[in-house]
Design a protein around this motif. Sequence first.
Motif, PDB file in Angstrom:
ATOM      1  N   PRO A   4       0.831  -1.199   0.000  1.00 35.22           N
ATOM      2  CA  PRO A   4       0.000   0.000   0.000  1.00 35.22           C
ATOM      3  C   PRO A   4       0.867   1.251   0.000  1.00 35.22           C
ATOM      4  N   PRO A   5       0.350   2.382  -0.416  1.00 32.16           N
ATOM      5  CA  PRO A   5      -1.035   2.574  -0.837  1.00 32.16           C
ATOM      6  C   PRO A   5      -1.232   2.126  -2.276  1.00 32.16           C
ATOM      7  N   THR A   6      -2.447   1.754  -2.598  1.00 29.00           N
ATOM      8  CA  THR A   6      -2.748   1.341  -3.962  1.00 29.00           C
ATOM      9  C   THR A   6      -3.400   2.459  -4.759  1.00 29.00           C
ATOM     10  N   SER A   7      -3.706   3.573  -4.113  1.00 24.44           N
ATOM     11  CA  SER A   7      -4.207   4.773  -4.799  1.00 24.44           C
ATOM     12  C   SER A   7      -3.388   5.956  -4.314  1.00 24.44           C
ATOM     13  N   PHE A   8      -2.952   6.794  -5.257  1.00 25.80           N
ATOM     14  CA  PHE A   8      -2.130   7.948  -4.892  1.00 25.80           C
ATOM     15  C   PHE A   8      -2.061   8.917  -6.058  1.00 25.80           C
TER      16      PHE A   8
END
Length: 90
Positions: free
Chosen positions: A39-43
């Motif tokens: 993680p993170p998997t969204s950024f």
Amino acid sequence: MNPDETTLFRFELSNRGNATESLRLELQGVNREWATLAPPTSFDLRKGGNRTVVVAVHPPPNTPATVSADLFLVAQSEEAPYRYVSVEGP
């Protein structure tokens, strides 16, 4: 890769576009359950920015030598889901 051992794969994401890009990462493929995406998997990836992503693959114990994982790291734009995002790695 050996059964019951973890192998790490590093990928470099680069934003060569003209603006900050909001990205979502996902793993797909055969034996996907063997893999973990740190993680993170969204950024957000700023214009001209780079980010290293690590995928850990851990085949279960007693996995036959003839069985493998065929995995894909997918980087998708949150704003434009069909925009091509380039991922470089091993």
